[in-house]
Scaffold this active site. Sequence first.
Site, short mmCIF file in Angstrom:
data_model
loop_
_atom_site.label_atom_id
_atom_site.label_comp_id
_atom_site.label_asym_id
_atom_site.label_seq_id
_atom_site.Cartn_x
_atom_site.Cartn_y
_atom_site.Cartn_z
N ARG A 1 -25.29 13.45 -6.45
CA ARG A 1 -24.49 14.30 -5.55
C ARG A 1 -24.48 13.72 -4.14
O ARG A 1 -23.49 13.88 -3.41
CB ARG A 1 -25.02 15.73 -5.56
CG ARG A 1 -24.81 16.42 -6.90
CD ARG A 1 -24.96 17.92 -6.82
NE ARG A 1 -24.66 18.54 -8.12
CZ ARG A 1 -24.43 19.82 -8.29
NH1 ARG A 1 -24.46 20.65 -7.26
NH2 ARG A 1 -24.16 20.30 -9.49
N SER B 1 -31.91 22.33 -3.61
CA SER B 1 -32.39 23.70 -3.75
C SER B 1 -33.91 23.67 -3.59
O SER B 1 -34.60 22.93 -4.30
CB SER B 1 -32.01 24.26 -5.13
OG SER B 1 -32.27 25.64 -5.20
#
Length: 426
Positions: free
Chosen positions: A390, A351
């Site tokens: 991730r 992000s």
Amino acid sequence: MHDLKYIRENPQAFDAALVRRGAAPVAESVLALDENRRALLTEMQNAQARRNEASKAIGAAMGKGDTATAEALKAEVAALKDTLPALEEQERAAGEELDTLLAGLPNLPADDTPDGADETENVEVARWGTPRSFEFEPRDHADLGPVLGLDFETGVAISGARFTFMRGQMARLNRALGQFMLDYQTGQRGYTECATPYLVRQESLFGTGQLPKFAEDNFQTTDGRWLIPTAEVSLTNSVREQILDESALPIRMTALTPCFRSEAGAAGRDTKGLIRQHQFEKVELVSIVRPEDSAAEHERMVESAEGILQALELPYRKMLLCTGDMGASARKTYDLEVWLPGQGLYREISSCSNCGDWQARRMNTRYRPAESKGNVFVHTLNGSGLAVGRTLVAVLENHQQADGSVTVPAALLPYMGGLTKLEITA
């Protein structure tokens, strides 16, 4: 934090921007508190001026032998001395009330941030890579990982839910990912590597916007410090309360750190596997720039994160977040979502946000333009380049083989000590 001058001059536009974020209009309340504080400040300054004036007049009256006037002036000065502390306390309380209201408000969205209530209204901007076609049913990393060194049971036994223990080749791959990301961001993208504290004061969390509103999402220690939820906190606050020279900008920093999050608002979500952990590693990117450069810097930062995914041959899509899904500190945010074949969907892996001057105002960080008078608040940006855990998930799921092994992406081979694949060990 918001610019009071802007709110005074543009109350309707300010409220309209808050409404776009799903927040209630507050300009009227802000301006009422501001007017009250300013009135008290004026009253206090007038009282101080009158006290000084009366004090001087006492001597003049006594010099003329005007005892009655001198005594009256003394009584007035005494009364003002009693009044001033009360006024000062009222002005301080009014200022705190105003600051508390402003501190709880989210940043105003950029004009090109799309309106929307939640993630379903985010806008897909681009895609890269084609999801692999498997000749077998691809497995979720939580099912694939345990025989390769991903030990969920031991992590839970040691620390509880949302903690994981890694062994051998899996730990090596995890370390390789972090080192590769850091080397890429410093060597190819021009970020300066930093080693930062993992414990910070509450002023630092306030500066980047995690406090006061999101305290429950973070871990606090017994001595009042806080564990960093991301290196954004320590990197961005490295310039707090400074006036920078324009020649020093842009400042681009990166750090590989552990991150700690309570996940208070995520109960029941992603409890299986590595997607949502209390402790994880991340390579963070932070930029400090002039206001006129922040839009271009935002695009550059996203490209820096994309470079990692492309090097690891991981298909992804680039999403422009809507107003309802954006973090409180951001004006505009891009998410990169990586394809996870074991889950059959795209999941956020980075992000990148442009915060404008919102964080800079909370930190009081400005720069001195070379050819104009006065100091200007900088713009701050932050992004993941990338979240290591991730990315490990994405590598396992996208590069898995039919026999349960996982091929190591070529970009990671220099970091793997000769290992070309992760193979079943038990």
